[in-house]
Design an enzyme around this catalytic site. Structure first.
Site, PDB file in Angstrom:
ATOM      1  N   CYS A   1      -8.000  -2.276  -4.392  1.00 25.84           N
ATOM      2  CA  CYS A   1      -6.838  -1.444  -3.616  1.00 25.84           C
ATOM      3  C   CYS A   1      -5.026  -1.758  -4.969  1.00 25.84           C
ATOM      4  O   CYS A   1      -4.687  -1.023  -4.849  1.00 25.84           O
ATOM      5  CB  CYS A   1      -6.166  -2.873  -2.509  1.00 25.84           C
ATOM      6  SG  CYS A   1      -5.270  -3.942  -2.929  1.00 25.84           S
TER       7      CYS A   1
ATOM      8  N   ARG B   1      -5.049   7.206  -1.094  1.00 24.32           N
ATOM      9  CA  ARG B   1      -3.590   7.156  -0.085  1.00 24.32           C
ATOM     10  C   ARG B   1      -2.638   8.233   0.164  1.00 24.32           C
ATOM     11  O   ARG B   1      -2.886   7.998   1.444  1.00 24.32           O
ATOM     12  CB  ARG B   1      -2.341   5.561  -0.916  1.00 24.32           C
ATOM     13  CG  ARG B   1      -3.507   4.794  -1.155  1.00 24.32           C
ATOM     14  CD  ARG B   1      -3.638   3.102   0.245  1.00 24.32           C
ATOM     15  NE  ARG B   1      -1.823   3.680   1.031  1.00 24.32           N
ATOM     16  CZ  ARG B   1      -1.445   1.921   0.433  1.00 24.32           C
ATOM     17  NH1 ARG B   1      -1.501   1.999  -0.372  1.00 24.32           N
ATOM     18  NH2 ARG B   1      -0.527   2.192   1.331  1.00 24.32           N
TER      19      ARG B   1
ATOM     20  N   HIS C   1      -3.036  -4.895   6.022  1.00 22.86           N
ATOM     21  CA  HIS C   1      -2.533  -3.556   5.034  1.00 22.86           C
ATOM     22  C   HIS C   1      -3.394  -2.844   5.524  1.00 22.86           C
ATOM     23  O   HIS C   1      -4.595  -2.322   5.206  1.00 22.86           O
ATOM     24  CB  HIS C   1      -2.374  -3.592   3.538  1.00 22.86           C
ATOM     25  CG  HIS C   1      -1.891  -3.050   2.706  1.00 22.86           C
ATOM     26  ND1 HIS C   1      -1.212  -1.761   3.424  1.00 22.86           N
ATOM     27  CD2 HIS C   1      -2.150  -3.018   1.338  1.00 22.86           C
ATOM     28  CE1 HIS C   1      -0.855  -1.875   1.879  1.00 22.86           C
ATOM     29  NE2 HIS C   1      -1.050  -1.987   0.550  1.00 22.86           N
TER      30      HIS C   1
ATOM     31  N   ARG D   1       7.418  -2.426   4.820  1.00 24.56           N
ATOM     32  CA  ARG D   1       6.618  -3.071   3.773  1.00 24.56           C
ATOM     33  C   ARG D   1       7.212  -4.661   4.049  1.00 24.56           C
ATOM     34  O   ARG D   1       8.347  -4.498   3.310  1.00 24.56           O
ATOM     35  CB  ARG D   1       6.014  -2.684   2.285  1.00 24.56           C
ATOM     36  CG  ARG D   1       5.713  -4.115   1.721  1.00 24.56           C
ATOM     37  CD  ARG D   1       5.057  -3.163   0.244  1.00 24.56           C
ATOM     38  NE  ARG D   1       4.364  -3.219   0.392  1.00 24.56           N
ATOM     39  CZ  ARG D   1       3.417  -2.885  -0.609  1.00 24.56           C
ATOM     40  NH1 ARG D   1       3.657  -2.373  -1.962  1.00 24.56           N
ATOM     41  NH2 ARG D   1       2.151  -1.878  -0.642  1.00 24.56           N
TER      42      ARG D   1
ATOM     43  N   GLN E   1      -3.882   1.389   3.667  1.00 30.55           N
ATOM     44  CA  GLN E   1      -4.721   1.090   2.545  1.00 30.55           C
ATOM     45  C   GLN E   1      -6.481   0.924   2.992  1.00 30.55           C
ATOM     46  O   GLN E   1      -7.355   1.746   2.418  1.00 30.55           O
ATOM     47  CB  GLN E   1      -4.518  -0.743   1.742  1.00 30.55           C
ATOM     48  CG  GLN E   1      -5.903  -1.162   1.001  1.00 30.55           C
ATOM     49  CD  GLN E   1      -5.833   0.108  -0.496  1.00 30.55           C
ATOM     50  OE1 GLN E   1      -4.263  -0.037  -0.862  1.00 30.55           O
ATOM     51  NE2 GLN E   1      -6.417   0.626  -0.937  1.00 30.55           N
TER      52      GLN E   1
ATOM     53  N   ASP F   1      -9.230  -7.916  -4.723  1.00 34.05           N
ATOM     54  CA  ASP F   1      -8.141  -8.408  -4.565  1.00 34.05           C
ATOM     55  C   ASP F   1      -7.048  -9.251  -5.669  1.00 34.05           C
ATOM     56  O   ASP F   1      -8.283 -10.248  -5.094  1.00 34.05           O
ATOM     57  CB  ASP F   1      -7.432  -7.777  -3.198  1.00 34.05           C
ATOM     58  CG  ASP F   1      -6.000  -8.084  -2.808  1.00 34.05           C
ATOM     59  OD1 ASP F   1      -5.454  -7.423  -4.559  1.00 34.05           O
ATOM     60  OD2 ASP F   1      -5.319  -7.946  -1.896  1.00 34.05           O
TER      61      ASP F   1
HETATM   62  N1  NVA Z   1      -2.800  -8.456  -1.299  1.00 34.49           N
HETATM   63  C1  NVA Z   1      -1.778  -7.786  -2.544  1.00 34.49           C
HETATM   64  C2  NVA Z   1      -2.145  -6.201  -1.783  1.00 34.49           C
HETATM   65  C3  NVA Z   1      -0.245  -5.503  -2.361  1.00 34.49           C
HETATM   66  C4  NVA Z   1      -1.540  -4.198  -2.606  1.00 34.49           C
HETATM   67  C5  NVA Z   1      -0.701  -8.200  -1.813  1.00 34.49           C
HETATM   68  O1  NVA Z   1      -0.136  -8.537  -0.669  1.00 34.49           O
HETATM   69  O2  NVA Z   1       0.089  -8.898  -2.304  1.00 34.49           O
HETATM   70  N1   CP Z   2      -2.558  -1.280  -2.957  1.00 36.30           N
HETATM   71  C1   CP Z   2      -1.598  -1.160  -2.467  1.00 36.30           C
HETATM   72  O1   CP Z   2      -0.885  -1.116  -1.920  1.00 36.30           O
HETATM   73  O2   CP Z   2      -0.094  -0.783  -3.644  1.00 36.30           O
HETATM   74  P1   CP Z   2       0.688  -0.964  -3.714  1.00 36.30           P
HETATM   75  O3   CP Z   2       1.627  -1.984  -3.588  1.00 36.30           O
HETATM   76  O4   CP Z   2       1.734  -0.539  -5.219  1.00 36.30           O
HETATM   77  O5   CP Z   2       1.937  -0.181  -3.008  1.00 36.30           O
END
Ligand code: NVA
Ligand code: CP
Length: 310
Positions: free
Chosen positions: A269, A297, A139, A112, A142, A229
């Site tokens: 998500c 997930r 993502h 990540r 997800q 989101d």
């Molecule tokens: N779009 C959000 C998703 C978090 C799971 C982010 O990138 O922060």
């Molecule tokens: N939806 C998701 O990826 O959650 P986290 O940021 O908690 O991993």
């Protein structure tokens, strides 16, 4: 068994199946992952030793609840284990050196990161699969759990309409690519200036039916799934005040949900900012599938790991 010495002259870098973005998976691999996800959800004990002795490296430059816990549990419940590292990748030593250490010890690298370029660089140098666990652009893990959830609710993907309302972000991109090529009509409604990236929309349009609009009512009209989101993703928190000026008409509240089909579901998500992109009432309503998504997930990533490492 001794680790293969890829540095030895004549030892070719093997072909490795990565998941740096949704389209790295062939249609066949995507179908296989989703079939395995459903099977492993039904009969987890059948897979309890499927990845015995396999290890994952988990790299997190950004916070996580769901992704971290579900990857750690997925590999453990398949008989393997994981090591998790939190912090910037490539600060203390180059990314290409980090990855060529990790791929000698562990059988896949889950990352990540802030930049998609980091995922690409990891994959370029890695001799084991690299999995994008969220970047600025995608993502994909997800999206796998989301399409699994949609299939459970509606029994199919073909002919369903998914309305993504809010920021044209990483989650929107992956849904366009993954739900779109499974036969869903994906409509993305964003404020002007926050549309999905044109190159992602173009790629998604080649594989499926995608509509971009600035009108949330057009998006949710007849939708089976309404998805939203956060308005400011991780890394964009500094833009929050500016974004709060354009995004309120895109809030998924009970009024917007009332414009959908009676059997439409609400998806997110998570984490959610109640009072911004959605409301407490919608999150807690009977239409909300958000905790099914979170549960899936785990199962979807087991399907992914079984496919990439099995
Ligand atoms: N779009 C959000 C998703 C978090 C799971 C982010 O990138 O922060
Ligand atoms: N939806 C998701 O990826 O959650 P986290 O940021 O908690 O991993």
């Amino acid at each position: 068994m001794a680790a293969p010495n890829f540095a030895e002259p004549g030892f070719a870098k093997p072909m490795v199946q990565h998941l740096t973005q949704d389209l790295d998976l062939s249609q066949e691999a995507l179908t296989r992952i989703l079939d395995l996800a459903a099977q492993v959800k039904r009969t987890p004990q059948r897979f309890a030793q499927a990845l015995a002795g396999r290890y994952l490296s988990l790299l997190f430059e950004k916070p996580s609840l769901r992704t971290r816990v579900t990857f750690e549990l997925a590999i453990k419940q398949l008989g393997g284990d994981a090591v998790t590292m939190v912090g910037p990748v490539g600060e203390r030593e180059p990314v290409k050196d980090v990855v060529r250490n990790l791929d000698r010890w562990t059988q896949a690298i889950v990352a990540r990161v802030f930049s998609q370029d980091t995922v690409k660089e990891l994959a370029q140098w890695s001799h084991v699969p690299v999995i994008n666990a969220l970047s600025d652009l995608y993502h994909p893990c997800q999206a796998l759990a989301d399409v699994q959830t949609i299939k459970e609710r509606f029994g199919r993907w073909e002919g369903l309409k998914l309305a993504f309302v809010g920021d044209g972000n990483n989650v929107a991109h992956s849904l366009m690519l993954t739900a779109g090529r499974l036969g869903m009509h994906v409509v993305v409604a964003t404020p002007k200036g926050y549309e999905p990236k044109p190159q992602v929309a173009a790629a998604a349009n080649r594989l499926g039916r995608i509509t971009l609009t600035n009108d949330p009512l057009e998006a949710v009209d007849g939708a089976h799934v309404v998805y939203t989101d956060v308005w400011a993703s991780m890394g964009h928190e500094g833009e929050k005040d500016t974004r709060l000026q354009s995004f309120p008409p895109y809030r998924v509240d009970e009024t917007l949900m009332s414009k959908t089909r009676p059997d439409a579901i609400f998806m997110h998500c998570l984490p959610a900012k109640r009072g911004e992109e959605t409301t407490d009432a919608v999150m807690e309503s009977a239409r909300s599938a958000v905790f099914d998504q979170a549960e899936n997930r785990l199962h979807a990533q087991k399907g992914l790991l079984l496919t990439l490492l099995g």
